[in-house]
Design a protein around this motif. Structure first.
Motif, PDB file in Angstrom:
ATOM      1  N   LYS A  22       0.851  -1.194   0.000  1.00  0.00           N
ATOM      2  CA  LYS A  22       0.000   0.000   0.000  1.00  0.00           C
ATOM      3  C   LYS A  22       0.882   1.237   0.000  1.00  0.00           C
ATOM      4  N   PRO A  23       0.396   2.340  -0.536  1.00  0.00           N
ATOM      5  CA  PRO A  23       1.227   3.551  -0.613  1.00  0.00           C
ATOM      6  C   PRO A  23       1.592   4.080   0.769  1.00  0.00           C
ATOM      7  N   GLN A  24       2.854   4.372   0.940  1.00  0.00           N
ATOM      8  CA  GLN A  24       3.313   5.085   2.120  1.00  0.00           C
ATOM      9  C   GLN A  24       3.381   6.583   1.792  1.00  0.00           C
ATOM     10  N   ALA A  25       3.965   7.373   2.668  1.00  0.00           N
ATOM     11  CA  ALA A  25       4.047   8.814   2.461  1.00  0.00           C
ATOM     12  C   ALA A  25       4.701   9.132   1.124  1.00  0.00           C
ATOM     13  N   ARG A  26       4.044  10.014   0.362  1.00  0.00           N
ATOM     14  CA  ARG A  26       4.523  10.517  -0.932  1.00  0.00           C
ATOM     15  C   ARG A  26       4.549   9.440  -2.025  1.00  0.00           C
ATOM     16  N   GLU A  27       3.852   8.338  -1.818  1.00  0.00           N
ATOM     17  CA  GLU A  27       3.783   7.287  -2.828  1.00  0.00           C
ATOM     18  C   GLU A  27       2.415   7.247  -3.496  1.00  0.00           C
ATOM     19  N   VAL A  28       2.408   6.749  -4.732  1.00  0.00           N
ATOM     20  CA  VAL A  28       1.208   6.698  -5.552  1.00  0.00           C
ATOM     21  C   VAL A  28       1.053   5.298  -6.131  1.00  0.00           C
ATOM     22  N   LEU A  29      -0.138   4.729  -5.994  1.00  0.00           N
ATOM     23  CA  LEU A  29      -0.453   3.435  -6.601  1.00  0.00           C
ATOM     24  C   LEU A  29      -1.203   3.685  -7.898  1.00  0.00           C
ATOM     25  N   ILE A  30      -0.677   3.133  -8.989  1.00  0.00           N
ATOM     26  CA  ILE A  30      -1.207   3.394 -10.329  1.00  0.00           C
ATOM     27  C   ILE A  30      -1.660   2.086 -10.960  1.00  0.00           C
ATOM     28  N   ARG A  31      -2.847   2.084 -11.558  1.00  0.00           N
ATOM     29  CA  ARG A  31      -3.314   0.969 -12.369  1.00  0.00           C
ATOM     30  C   ARG A  31      -2.736   1.160 -13.764  1.00  0.00           C
ATOM     31  N   THR A  32      -1.851   0.266 -14.170  1.00  0.00           N
ATOM     32  CA  THR A  32      -1.179   0.404 -15.462  1.00  0.00           C
ATOM     33  C   THR A  32      -2.147   0.123 -16.609  1.00  0.00           C
ATOM     34  N   HIS A  33      -2.163   1.006 -17.602  1.00  0.00           N
ATOM     35  CA  HIS A  33      -3.005   0.796 -18.780  1.00  0.00           C
ATOM     36  C   HIS A  33      -2.189   0.476 -20.033  1.00  0.00           C
ATOM     37  N   ALA A  34      -0.999   1.047 -20.132  1.00  0.00           N
ATOM     38  CA  ALA A  34      -0.169   0.776 -21.315  1.00  0.00           C
ATOM     39  C   ALA A  34       1.288   1.045 -20.965  1.00  0.00           C
ATOM     40  N   VAL A  35       2.184   0.252 -21.568  1.00  0.00           N
ATOM     41  CA  VAL A  35       3.615   0.445 -21.349  1.00  0.00           C
ATOM     42  C   VAL A  35       4.375   0.110 -22.625  1.00  0.00           C
ATOM     43  N   GLY A  36       5.261   1.012 -23.026  1.00  0.00           N
ATOM     44  CA  GLY A  36       6.065   0.792 -24.215  1.00  0.00           C
ATOM     45  C   GLY A  36       7.216  -0.161 -23.934  1.00  0.00           C
ATOM     46  N   VAL A  37       7.641  -0.862 -24.958  1.00  0.00           N
ATOM     47  CA  VAL A  37       8.762  -1.799 -24.843  1.00  0.00           C
ATOM     48  C   VAL A  37       9.995  -1.106 -25.412  1.00  0.00           C
ATOM     49  N   VAL A  82       1.346   9.815 -16.642  1.00  0.00           N
ATOM     50  CA  VAL A  82       2.464   9.196 -17.346  1.00  0.00           C
ATOM     51  C   VAL A  82       3.613   9.115 -16.359  1.00  0.00           C
ATOM     52  N   THR A  83       4.321   7.999 -16.368  1.00  0.00           N
ATOM     53  CA  THR A  83       5.443   7.822 -15.448  1.00  0.00           C
ATOM     54  C   THR A  83       6.767   8.172 -16.114  1.00  0.00           C
ATOM     55  N   CYS A  84       7.769   8.403 -15.275  1.00  0.00           N
ATOM     56  CA  CYS A  84       9.105   8.716 -15.787  1.00  0.00           C
ATOM     57  C   CYS A  84      10.146   8.107 -14.870  1.00  0.00           C
ATOM     58  N   LEU A  85      11.167   7.482 -15.433  1.00  0.00           N
ATOM     59  CA  LEU A  85      12.192   6.841 -14.612  1.00  0.00           C
ATOM     60  C   LEU A  85      13.059   7.855 -13.873  1.00  0.00           C
ATOM     61  N   SER A  86      13.132   9.091 -14.363  1.00  0.00           N
ATOM     62  CA  SER A  86      13.959  10.096 -13.691  1.00  0.00           C
ATOM     63  C   SER A  86      13.156  10.785 -12.596  1.00  0.00           C
ATOM     64  N   ALA A 144       7.558  10.591  -9.692  1.00  0.00           N
ATOM     65  CA  ALA A 144       7.844   9.696 -10.816  1.00  0.00           C
ATOM     66  C   ALA A 144       6.661   9.643 -11.781  1.00  0.00           C
ATOM     67  N   CYS A 145       5.674  10.500 -11.569  1.00  0.00           N
ATOM     68  CA  CYS A 145       4.521  10.535 -12.481  1.00  0.00           C
ATOM     69  C   CYS A 145       3.978  11.957 -12.571  1.00  0.00           C
ATOM     70  N   VAL A 146       3.283  12.223 -13.668  1.00  0.00           N
ATOM     71  CA  VAL A 146       2.703  13.546 -13.916  1.00  0.00           C
ATOM     72  C   VAL A 146       1.291  13.370 -14.457  1.00  0.00           C
ATOM     73  N   ALA A 147       0.355  14.132 -13.936  1.00  0.00           N
ATOM     74  CA  ALA A 147      -1.031  14.076 -14.413  1.00  0.00           C
ATOM     75  C   ALA A 147      -1.133  14.708 -15.795  1.00  0.00           C
ATOM     76  N   ILE A 148      -1.991  14.112 -16.633  1.00  0.00           N
ATOM     77  CA  ILE A 148      -2.183  14.619 -17.994  1.00  0.00           C
ATOM     78  C   ILE A 148      -3.675  14.797 -18.272  1.00  0.00           C
ATOM     79  N   ASP A 149      -3.981  15.430 -19.385  1.00  0.00           N
ATOM     80  CA  ASP A 149      -5.355  15.608 -19.846  1.00  0.00           C
ATOM     81  C   ASP A 149      -6.010  14.234 -20.016  1.00  0.00           C
ATOM     82  N   ARG A 150      -7.213  14.074 -19.460  1.00  0.00           N
ATOM     83  CA  ARG A 150      -7.887  12.766 -19.521  1.00  0.00           C
ATOM     84  C   ARG A 150      -8.345  12.394 -20.927  1.00  0.00           C
ATOM     85  N   ASP A 151      -8.356  13.335 -21.851  1.00  0.00           N
ATOM     86  CA  ASP A 151      -8.724  13.022 -23.231  1.00  0.00           C
ATOM     87  C   ASP A 151      -7.570  12.410 -24.016  1.00  0.00           C
ATOM     88  N   MET A 152      -6.384  12.393 -23.432  1.00  0.00           N
ATOM     89  CA  MET A 152      -5.214  11.836 -24.113  1.00  0.00           C
ATOM     90  C   MET A 152      -5.264  10.312 -24.041  1.00  0.00           C
TER      91      MET A 152
END
Length: 360
Positions: A22-37, A82-86, A144-152
């Protein structure tokens, strides 16, 4: 949750049931929908880069926030992200001087004394690149993630997490291409194609794309290349120099091979800059000759497109929504998670642009 686990470098990934904390302080649980290879994952899978095992690769992802821990302020439940490794801490020297992509502060990870984020039975699973996205869920630091427009569309948005951030960022941030300047992109995979597209958006003059695969060269032309050349041609560099009457202002290497880096340096004009994006074997070196230095040529890296992720990501989404950034053409194949090893096989062949794992 289902996840693709790498137990040993050089072996196929295995789909397993993994438990996620479960998420601890400053953590976010995300349901993955798509991931590039991404080819960066392949370097770890094939053992070119070391990593603790077992691990779940994957870092170029998009999904929907399901839970947030205490003190999270940047996203909320229901946000498309969208997530980012940096991942960045926000308070180190790199962060406060605007170089978020260089942050390696340990605060974006769980403390060693805390329970692991991922477990396989009673065995901890090492999180790769702060994300481990080849899984139905991700547990990450909020930066490690940023909110985007829901129409994207999320299957396109995931590409922004690495390929486009790296390729387009090399043009917009690392090299700062000026309208009218000439650009050569060496390698037309996902990152290289994003760089070609971004060079067009930036108003570059001649945009020359090099790749050994004819289909990729054709795609580069669709995304903005004014000229395309077979990278295996013995006269490829000379052709670039002839087309630009002396060489390009900017060369972007998006392959990760010493030969490609050498080509990027060779096609520069006096005072030009070569930017190396590809992950090369760790023992390799890239350099400039004495004559290159006397000619004012420059060589630089461009890790993750020198991104300022919270700022750059919404702008890239806007470019897509306005029809300037073509993500649809970059995607070569969509597939379920259980075909992840097929996607890596295609990457090894060198013909693929971008495969995307889509979760139901």
């Amino acid at each position: 949750m289902k996840a693709a686990i790498l137990f040993e470098a050089g072996t196929p990934l295995s789909i397993e049931d993994v438990s996620i904390s479960k998420p601890q302080a400053r953590e976010v649980l995300i349901r993955t929908h798509a991931v590039g290879v991404c080819r960066s994952d392949l370097h770890f899978v094939d053992g070119a880069y070391p990593h603790p095992m077992p691990t779940i690769p994957g870092h170029e992802a998009a999904g929907i926030v399901e839970q947030v821990g205490d003190e999270v302020t940047s996203v909320k439940v229901g946000d498309h992200v969208v997530t980012c490794l940096s991942a960045f801490c926000g308070h180190c020297e790199f962060c406060v001087t605007g170089r978020l992509f260089l942050c390696i502060d340990a605060s974006v990870k769980r403390a060693k004394k805390a329970p692991p984020r991922l477990m396989l039975g009673d065995r901890p699973v090492a999180q790769m690149l702060n994300l481990s996205a080849y899984a139905e869920q991700m547990l990450v630091h909020e930066h490690a993630c940023v909110a985007i427009d829901r129409d994207m569309p999320l299957d396109r948005a995931c590409l922004l997490g690495c390929a486009v951030t790296t390729g387009a960022g090399a043009v917009f941030n690392t090299t700062d291409v000026t309208p009218g300047e000439t650009v050569c992109v060496v390698g037309c995979g996902g990152i290289g194609l994003a760089a070609v597209n971004a060079a067009r958006i930036a108003g570059a003059g001649k945009i020359i794309a090099l790749d050994p695969v004819a289909e990729k060269r054709s795609l580069a032309g669709k995304l903005g290349a004014t000229h395309t050349i077979d990278a295996l041609s013995e006269t490829a560099a000379e052709e670039v120099i002839a087309i630009t009457k002396g060489g390009v202002h900017h060369a972007i290497e998006a392959v990760g091979r010493p030969q490609s880096a050498a080509t990027a340096v060779k096609v520069l004009r006096r005072g030009g800059t070569a930017t190396i994006l590809g992950m090369m074997p760790l023992a390799e070196k890239v350099g400039l000759s004495a004559l290159d230095l006397l000619s004012g040529k420059r060589l630089q890296g461009g890790f993750m497109g020198s991104n300022r992720f919270p700022v750059d990501l919404p702008r890239l989404v806007d470019f897509y929504q306005r029809g300037l950034l073509d993500l649809d053409s970059i995607i070569g194949e969509r597939m379920p998670l259980d075909r992840i090893n097929h996607a890596f096989d295609e990457l090894r062949k060198g013909d693929a642009t971008r495969s995307v794992v889509v979760f139901a």
